[in-house]
Structures are given as structure tokens and as C-alpha cells.
Design a protein around this motif. Structure first.
Motif, PDB file in Angstrom:
ATOM      1  N   VAL A 177       0.991  -1.157   0.014  1.00 28.73           N
ATOM      2  CA  VAL A 177      -0.118   0.091  -0.052  1.00 28.73           C
ATOM      3  C   VAL A 177       0.864   1.484   0.054  1.00 28.73           C
ATOM      4  O   VAL A 177       1.658   1.480   0.833  1.00 28.73           O
ATOM      5  CB  VAL A 177      -1.025  -0.074   1.163  1.00 28.73           C
ATOM      6  N   PRO A 178       0.719   2.305  -1.041  1.00 31.60           N
ATOM      7  CA  PRO A 178       1.479   3.207  -0.957  1.00 31.60           C
ATOM      8  C   PRO A 178       0.997   4.101   0.142  1.00 31.60           C
ATOM      9  O   PRO A 178      -0.254   4.311   0.618  1.00 31.60           O
ATOM     10  CB  PRO A 178       1.143   4.015  -2.143  1.00 31.60           C
ATOM     11  N   LEU A 179       1.981   4.972   0.681  1.00 28.98           N
ATOM     12  CA  LEU A 179       1.590   5.831   1.711  1.00 28.98           C
ATOM     13  C   LEU A 179       1.901   7.288   1.616  1.00 28.98           C
ATOM     14  O   LEU A 179       2.887   7.381   0.757  1.00 28.98           O
ATOM     15  CB  LEU A 179       2.604   5.480   3.017  1.00 28.98           C
ATOM     16  N   GLN A 180       1.262   8.125   2.177  1.00 23.69           N
ATOM     17  CA  GLN A 180       1.777   9.533   2.087  1.00 23.69           C
ATOM     18  C   GLN A 180       2.137  10.171   3.563  1.00 23.69           C
ATOM     19  O   GLN A 180       1.385   9.828   4.393  1.00 23.69           O
ATOM     20  CB  GLN A 180       0.482  10.412   1.410  1.00 23.69           C
ATOM     21  N   PHE A 181       3.246  11.158   3.458  1.00 23.07           N
ATOM     22  CA  PHE A 181       3.552  11.299   4.594  1.00 23.07           C
ATOM     23  C   PHE A 181       3.649  12.847   4.694  1.00 23.07           C
ATOM     24  O   PHE A 181       3.581  13.629   3.891  1.00 23.07           O
ATOM     25  CB  PHE A 181       5.355  11.088   4.801  1.00 23.07           C
ATOM     26  N   PRO A 182       3.547  13.256   6.144  1.00 22.14           N
ATOM     27  CA  PRO A 182       3.604  12.655   7.280  1.00 22.14           C
ATOM     28  C   PRO A 182       2.464  11.762   7.623  1.00 22.14           C
ATOM     29  O   PRO A 182       1.214  12.207   7.108  1.00 22.14           O
ATOM     30  CB  PRO A 182       3.746  13.807   8.199  1.00 22.14           C
ATOM     31  N   LEU A 183       2.623  10.854   8.375  1.00 21.35           N
ATOM     32  CA  LEU A 183       1.338  10.028   8.975  1.00 21.35           C
ATOM     33  C   LEU A 183       0.797  10.857   9.993  1.00 21.35           C
ATOM     34  O   LEU A 183       1.450  11.380  10.908  1.00 21.35           O
ATOM     35  CB  LEU A 183       2.014   8.655   9.330  1.00 21.35           C
ATOM     36  N   ARG A 184      -0.549  10.745  10.179  1.00 20.64           N
ATOM     37  CA  ARG A 184      -1.461  11.477  11.124  1.00 20.64           C
ATOM     38  C   ARG A 184      -1.327  10.444  12.360  1.00 20.64           C
ATOM     39  O   ARG A 184      -1.576   9.220  12.082  1.00 20.64           O
ATOM     40  CB  ARG A 184      -2.924  11.679  10.834  1.00 20.64           C
ATOM     41  N   ALA A 185      -0.652  10.931  13.644  1.00 17.60           N
ATOM     42  CA  ALA A 185      -0.709  10.085  14.706  1.00 17.60           C
ATOM     43  C   ALA A 185      -0.978  10.564  15.909  1.00 17.60           C
ATOM     44  O   ALA A 185      -0.778  12.196  16.233  1.00 17.60           O
ATOM     45  CB  ALA A 185       0.843   9.575  14.599  1.00 17.60           C
ATOM     46  N   ARG A 186      -1.390   9.995  16.920  1.00 25.16           N
ATOM     47  CA  ARG A 186      -1.422  10.232  18.385  1.00 25.16           C
ATOM     48  C   ARG A 186      -0.328   9.535  19.187  1.00 25.16           C
ATOM     49  O   ARG A 186      -0.122   8.443  18.722  1.00 25.16           O
ATOM     50  CB  ARG A 186      -3.077  10.085  18.664  1.00 25.16           C
ATOM     51  N   TRP A 187      -0.135  10.007  20.150  1.00 24.81           N
ATOM     52  CA  TRP A 187       0.974   9.485  21.256  1.00 24.81           C
ATOM     53  C   TRP A 187       0.232   9.403  22.553  1.00 24.81           C
ATOM     54  O   TRP A 187      -0.065  10.386  23.100  1.00 24.81           O
ATOM     55  CB  TRP A 187       2.254  10.183  21.292  1.00 24.81           C
ATOM     56  N   SER A 188       0.427   8.292  23.425  1.00 27.80           N
ATOM     57  CA  SER A 188       0.295   8.230  24.574  1.00 27.80           C
ATOM     58  C   SER A 188       1.221   7.367  25.337  1.00 27.80           C
ATOM     59  O   SER A 188       1.284   6.193  24.865  1.00 27.80           O
ATOM     60  CB  SER A 188      -1.231   7.574  24.898  1.00 27.80           C
ATOM     61  N   PRO A 189       1.819   7.721  26.328  1.00 25.15           N
ATOM     62  CA  PRO A 189       2.819   6.985  27.045  1.00 25.15           C
ATOM     63  C   PRO A 189       1.949   5.975  27.985  1.00 25.15           C
ATOM     64  O   PRO A 189       3.114   5.202  28.270  1.00 25.15           O
ATOM     65  CB  PRO A 189       3.573   8.038  28.030  1.00 25.15           C
ATOM     66  N   ASP A 190       0.978   6.257  28.292  1.00 22.03           N
ATOM     67  CA  ASP A 190       0.060   5.149  29.315  1.00 22.03           C
ATOM     68  C   ASP A 190      -1.066   4.742  28.961  1.00 22.03           C
ATOM     69  O   ASP A 190      -1.677   4.087  30.125  1.00 22.03           O
ATOM     70  CB  ASP A 190       0.555   6.091  30.754  1.00 22.03           C
ATOM     71  N   LEU A 191      -1.691   5.359  28.009  1.00 28.87           N
ATOM     72  CA  LEU A 191      -3.030   4.891  27.575  1.00 28.87           C
ATOM     73  C   LEU A 191      -3.999   5.487  28.819  1.00 28.87           C
ATOM     74  O   LEU A 191      -5.079   4.977  29.071  1.00 28.87           O
ATOM     75  CB  LEU A 191      -3.273   3.508  27.298  1.00 28.87           C
TER      76      LEU A 191
END
Length: 347
Positions: free
Chosen positions: A181-195
Motif C-alpha cells: 500500500v503506498p503511503l503519504q507522509f507525514p502520517l497522522r498519529a497520536r501519542w500516549s505514554p500510558d493510555l
């Protein structure tokens, strides 16, 4: 094949990654050179791994199983452990620590270069945890995507390889109609250190956050800075495991709602793979090594661990990547792009 069997004979008495080694049968195996994985040595998880759907598909593609890899032994109530033919399975980076589990031997065999690929299964983190603690790549596929003997629906097939790129061969063989699957950057992301609930080791959090920041700097991901939290899935997971899914339906439903909203806007959720570093062979104590992984066995989302770095005492740390359901191929390609920027540097 000769090199793989030589390394197993030399290294396994110390690392204890294998329950059985099928050296003569593997060396005598003849495969068609026209098959995509002709002659590739691989390990299968546990005594029954050779009968798994994934193993059968790999064999049909020409790969050759060289042995069954270690899983937790009898009487071990924690699953981040393994028992091989020569004794307890040890972490190749820190022999005084466990390799994680329950796909313990598969992770060690890959990390030590005994095989390039080993099968695993993941019901609470059993691929991602040993991948993180042994410094290799581990993928849990979307629940139900591949046949699984687990009647609870929590466990799904997985694979452990040295790099995410090496896992392409696995997915190409086990998934019908596989296509990159081709990707487009940047990828949209969320970060959580501990949920929102895990007691994450500060140094584990620091190592994984540094890896995320490298990905942002490289233009691979763009972070949505809003915090993200789930309800602690412990009770719900245990209820499903007991065969009482209705007992955990409320928190499970709320987590599904939150994850649905997240993946409507983002392509990835990023967390540490484990809240802790590898523990000693005496056990994890009161910590749940599964705290950051088993929510996605309940929800069914595909998830992976890629190497993120080391703690100051020489323990590998994994960064967990979670994607939308059935986005397994996309998740793998995201991991391939990301691991180039999460280079492991040992202190």
C-alpha cells in the motif's frame, strides 16, 4: 539452511530458544526453486506451532521449519517467560532477564540470528512484548483475519522478524490478495505514554518518546498533541478469557468508541510496547507487562512493536504502533518507513 542449523547448535544451549530442532529433516528438505520462500529456515511457536495456519502457508511457499520455539513452562503463572530443551529461555541482550513471551523462543531465535523469521501468536501481547524486549520487529494481525484456535477471539496470528521489511514475506504468504500500500507522509498519529492508566517506567517512556520525536523531525509522522486515554482493559480482558464477555462489555464498548473516534482522524496510535523493561527470571512482581498491549486484543486492531532504543542498563525498548482494523498491510508499510528512524543505539 546450513548456517541456520550451525548457529542453532552453537547458540541454543545458552539461549534456550528451541524446544525441538528438526535438523536432519530440515537439511534434507527439497523445495521447488520457483516458490517465493524456497529454502527459507523459520521457527514455529511452541509444540503445536507446526499445525498453525501460518506455518502451513509458509511451508506451501517453500519455507522450511527448523524447530519449535520455547513457550512458558508448566506451573509458570506469568507468560513473559520460556522453557527450551536446554533450560529457561534467556534474553540475548541481558541473560539475567527474560525475553518476554509467550512467543519467547521465537523472539530470541530471531534476535540471535538463528532464523530470520519465526511465527507467534498474540492473545495479550505475546508477540509484541518479546519483540520489544529482544529488540526485533513483531506484528499482531487483526483479530479474525487469519484462522486461530483460540475460541475467545483474543488471540491472533503474528510474526517476529529482524526488521519490518522482512515481515513482508510473511504477510504476502498468509494473506490472499496481498499488495503493498503506498503511503503519504507525514502520517497522522497520536501519542500516549500510558493510555491513561499504565504505570510506565520513566526511562521506557523517555526512550519511546525520543523515538517518536525523531519520527516527527524526519517528517514521517505529524502528531496530534491532544492526550489520548482508554479505560483499563484488565477486567474486561480477564472476563473474556473466562468465557464471560458480558462482564466486561461496558469498558470494552467505551474503548471501542474511543478508538473508532481516534482512527476516524488518525492513521496511527503510538505507545510504548510495554510499561516496563525486561524483568528477571523470578517474575514480574505486581507489574502487568501486558498493560499497553491487551486492549488491542479486545478491540481487534492490528498492532506492532518496532525497536526504539535501550534503557541505560542495556534493555531493549519497543515502540508500539496500532492501526485501524484490517489495515495490516498499511501498518507494516508504516513500520518499514518508521524503523529507519528509530535506530537502536546501545549505551
Amino acid at each position: 539452511m546450513e548456517e541456520a542449523l550451525e548457529r542453532i547448535a552453537r547458540l541454543d544451549p545458552e539461549l534456550c530458544a528451541f524446544i525441538e530442532v528438526w535438523g536432519e529433516a530440515a537439511a534434507a528438505q527439497e523445495t521447488s526453486p520457483g516458490l517465493p520462500l524456497a529454502g527459507l529456515p523459520f521457527g514455529v511457536k511452541g509444540p503445536s506451532g507446526i499445525r498453525s495456519y501460518s506455518a502451513r502457508r509458509l511451508i506451501a511457499a517453500g519455507a522450511v521449519p527448523v524447530g519449535s520455539t520455547a513457550v512458558p513452562g508448566p506451573g509458570t503463572y506469568w507468560q513473559t517467560w520460556g522453557l527450551g530443551a536446554h533450560g529457561r529461555t534467556v534474553n540475548p541482550w541481558r541473560p539475567d532477564r527474560t525475553p518476554g513471551g509467550s512467543s519467547a523462543g521465537s523472539a530470541v531465535a530471531v534476535a540471535a540470528g538463528m532464523v530470520d523469521l519465526a511465527t507467534g501468536s498474540d492473545g495479550a501481547g505475546s508477540v509484541r512484548i518479546p519483540a520489544a524486549w529482544c529488540g526485533v520487529f513483531g506484528l499482531k494481525t487483526t483479530n479474525g483475519l487469519l484462522p486461530s484456535p483460540d475460541r475467545t477471539g483474543l488471540a491472533s496470528a503474528g510474526v517476529l522478524t529482524r526488521t519490518a521489511a522482512d515481515a513482508r514475506a510473511y504477510l504476502a504468504c498468509v494473506l490472499d490478495g496481498y499488495a503493498e500500500v503506498p503511503l503519504q507522509f507525514p502520517l497522522r498519529a497520536r501519542w500516549s505514554p500510558d493510555l491513561g492508566f499504565a504505570r510506565t517506567d520513566p526511562e521506557v517512556e523517555s526512550v519511546t518518546l525520543a523515538a517518536v520525536e525523531r519520527l516527527v523531525s524526519a517528517g514521517i509522522v505529524r502528531l496530534d498533541e491532544r492526550p489520548f486515554a482508554l479505560l483499563d482493559p484488565k477486567d474486561a480482558w480477564q472476563a473474556v478469557r473466562r468465557g464471560e464477555p458480558s462482564a466486561g462489555s461496558a469498558p470494552r464498548g467505551e474503548n471501542d468508541r474511543r478508538l473508532g473516534a481516534l482512527f476516524a482522524q488518525a492513521q496511527l496510535l503510538l505507545t510504548p510496547a510495554t510499561p516496563n523493561r525486561p524483568h528477571g527470571h523470578e517474575g514480574p512482581g505486581e507489574l502487568y507487562s501486558t498493560a499497553l498491549t491487551w486492549a488491542f486484543n479486545l478491540s481487534g486492531h492490528p498492532a506492532a512493536s518496532i525497536p526504539a532504543g535501550f534503557t541505560s542498563d542495556g534493555c531493549p525498548v519497543g515502540l508500539q504502533l496500532v492501526a485501524a482494523r484490517d489495515a495490516d498491510v498499511s501498518l507494516l508499510e508504516m513500520a518499514v518507513a518508521m524503523e529507519r528512524h528509530t535506530i537502536m543505539v546501545r549505551p
